[in-house]
Design an enzyme around this catalytic site. Structure first.
Site, PDB file in Angstrom:
ATOM      1  N   LYS A  54       2.731   5.252  -4.062  1.00 27.55           N
ATOM      2  CA  LYS A  54       2.129   5.047  -2.736  1.00 27.55           C
ATOM      3  C   LYS A  54       1.695   6.384  -2.150  1.00 27.55           C
ATOM      4  O   LYS A  54       0.593   6.521  -1.627  1.00 27.55           O
ATOM      5  CB  LYS A  54       3.135   4.360  -1.792  1.00 27.55           C
ATOM      6  CG  LYS A  54       3.305   2.875  -2.085  1.00 27.55           C
ATOM      7  CD  LYS A  54       4.462   2.263  -1.313  1.00 27.55           C
ATOM      8  CE  LYS A  54       4.703   0.832  -1.755  1.00 27.55           C
ATOM      9  NZ  LYS A  54       5.945   0.251  -1.260  1.00 27.55           N
ATOM     10  N   GLN A  98      10.784   1.419   2.580  1.00 29.41           N
ATOM     11  CA  GLN A  98      10.846   0.817   1.246  1.00 29.41           C
ATOM     12  C   GLN A  98      12.087  -0.074   1.126  1.00 29.41           C
ATOM     13  O   GLN A  98      13.199   0.352   1.420  1.00 29.41           O
ATOM     14  CB  GLN A  98      10.887   1.947   0.188  1.00 29.41           C
ATOM     15  CG  GLN A  98      10.873   1.461  -1.242  1.00 29.41           C
ATOM     16  CD  GLN A  98       9.579   0.748  -1.620  1.00 29.41           C
ATOM     17  OE1 GLN A  98       8.492   1.171  -1.267  1.00 29.41           O
ATOM     18  NE2 GLN A  98       9.695  -0.358  -2.340  1.00 29.41           N
ATOM     19  N   ASP A 121       3.425  -2.808   6.621  1.00 26.27           N
ATOM     20  CA  ASP A 121       3.930  -3.790   5.656  1.00 26.27           C
ATOM     21  C   ASP A 121       3.802  -5.211   6.210  1.00 26.27           C
ATOM     22  O   ASP A 121       3.964  -6.183   5.470  1.00 26.27           O
ATOM     23  CB  ASP A 121       5.407  -3.506   5.332  1.00 26.27           C
ATOM     24  CG  ASP A 121       5.599  -2.998   3.907  1.00 26.27           C
ATOM     25  OD1 ASP A 121       4.664  -3.133   3.093  1.00 26.27           O
ATOM     26  OD2 ASP A 121       6.693  -2.469   3.624  1.00 26.27           O
TER      27      ASP A 121
END
Ligand code: NAP
Length: 294
Positions: A54, A98, A121
């Site tokens: 990422k 994460q 997200d």
């Protein structure tokens, strides 16, 4: 019949190119550089790989990475302090924590602490609610990528039967909401679904997101269907080695489906491209600019 391969690598590279161009224009015309903070807790090897990929993609797109790594022993309070700091930082337009977090951390509390405007997200309850209500907001990256891939085969999903296997908040539920927003007729299947092969057999569009290696067999699939395989499963092979397979039995499915994503090289690269897209959208929203349309 041999299915057309839906090439996630090429499609995601195209999307990343468009995002990179838009980031360049933002910097040139407005002096704005989108910033993404990726927060990694502990030393989960798979998470470390995802975060590295990422961060590389963020830098390549011309955005600023603000990566933060915390030890496994971090407390809820320490993590909440970091989220508050990132929420308040005007250079940070997107925040991604994460997952999975260590067991002692209250994941819902942490996700809910992220400013919904920076929740790239799309896991904050407010963004989940906006998606369910048909309102604009930030949408989870993996399901967004799945629907984009399906639409490369069938630009209109209106009136099609869509089946999503899996009902997680991360993939299954938002994928179903996005398909509904595309006017598909949507069924969500899960581990308690009766006669899963028959349910799958009516799908014009099938999204498999169970985390069960090669579970969807060729005979479950409606001939000509578009099949999007979200699964990432590492299975042992001879010689003490392992390989990655999806949730769909690929060799069988490609003889029946009309179009199919490979694993790897399908949904995975799209997830990262959609993260960049979401960071760009978040930056535009925070600066009262219209989101670029691709
Ligand atoms: P998850 O939270 O474990 O959810 C799995 C879902 O599948 C649950 O709803 C579960 O049903 C259902 N399920 C499990 N076994 C089943 C069975 N035998 N029959 C029918 N349904 C079954 O997983 P997730 O986070 O959604 O991830 C799913 C898969 O996608 C995993 O392989 C993950 O690695 C992969 N993934 C890939 C990406 C990417 O970028 N490509 C991103 C995220 C996830 P219940 O609710 O009834 O338990």
């Amino acid at each position: 019949m041999t299915a057309k391969l839906i090439d996630g690598k090429t499609i995601s590279a195209d999307l990343r190119g468009k995002v990179t161009d838009a980031v360049h224009r933002l910097r040139r015309d407005r002096g704005i550089v989108p910033g993404l903070a990726v927060v990694l807790v502990g030393k989960n090897p798979a998470s470390e790989v995802y975060v590295r990929n990422k961060s590389k993609a963020v830098t390549e797109s011309g955005m600023h990475p603000f990566d933060r790594q915390l030890p496994e022993s971090v407390t809820d309070a320490e993590l909440l302090d970091l989220i508050a700091e990132l929420n308040a930082d005007p250079q940070v337009n997107g925040i991604l924590v994460q997952l999975p977090l260590p067991k002692h951390i209250d994941t819902h509390k942490i996700i809910s602490a992220i400013d919904p405007a920076k929740d790239v997200d799309g896991f904050h309850p407010l963004n989940a609610g906006r998606l369910a209500s048909g309102l604009p907001g930030l949408v989870p990256c993996t399901p967004l990528g799945c629907v984009m891939l399906a639409k490369t085969v069938r630009p209109s999903l209106a009136g099609l039967e869509a089946v999503v296997i899996g009902r997680s908040n991360i993939v299954g539920k938002p994928a179903a909401q996005l398909l509904l927003a595309e006017n598909a007729t949507v069924t969500i299947a899960h581990s308690k679904t009766a006669d899963l092969p028959a349910v799958c057999g009516r799908a014009d569009v099938l999204i498999a997101a169970m985390g069960q290696p090669e579970m969807v067999r060729g005979y479950w699939i409606k001939p000509g269907a578009t099949v999007i395989d979200v699964g990432i499963n590492r299975i042992p092979v001879s010689g003490g080695k392992s390989r990655i397979v999806g949730d769909v039995a690929f060799a069988e499915a490609k003889e029946v489906a009309g179009a199919l994503t490979p694993v790897p090289g399908g949904v995975g690269p799209m997830t990262i491209a959609c993260l960049l897209l979401n960071t760009l959208h978040a930056t535009c929203m925070q600066n009262d600019l219209p989101a670029p349309k691709f």
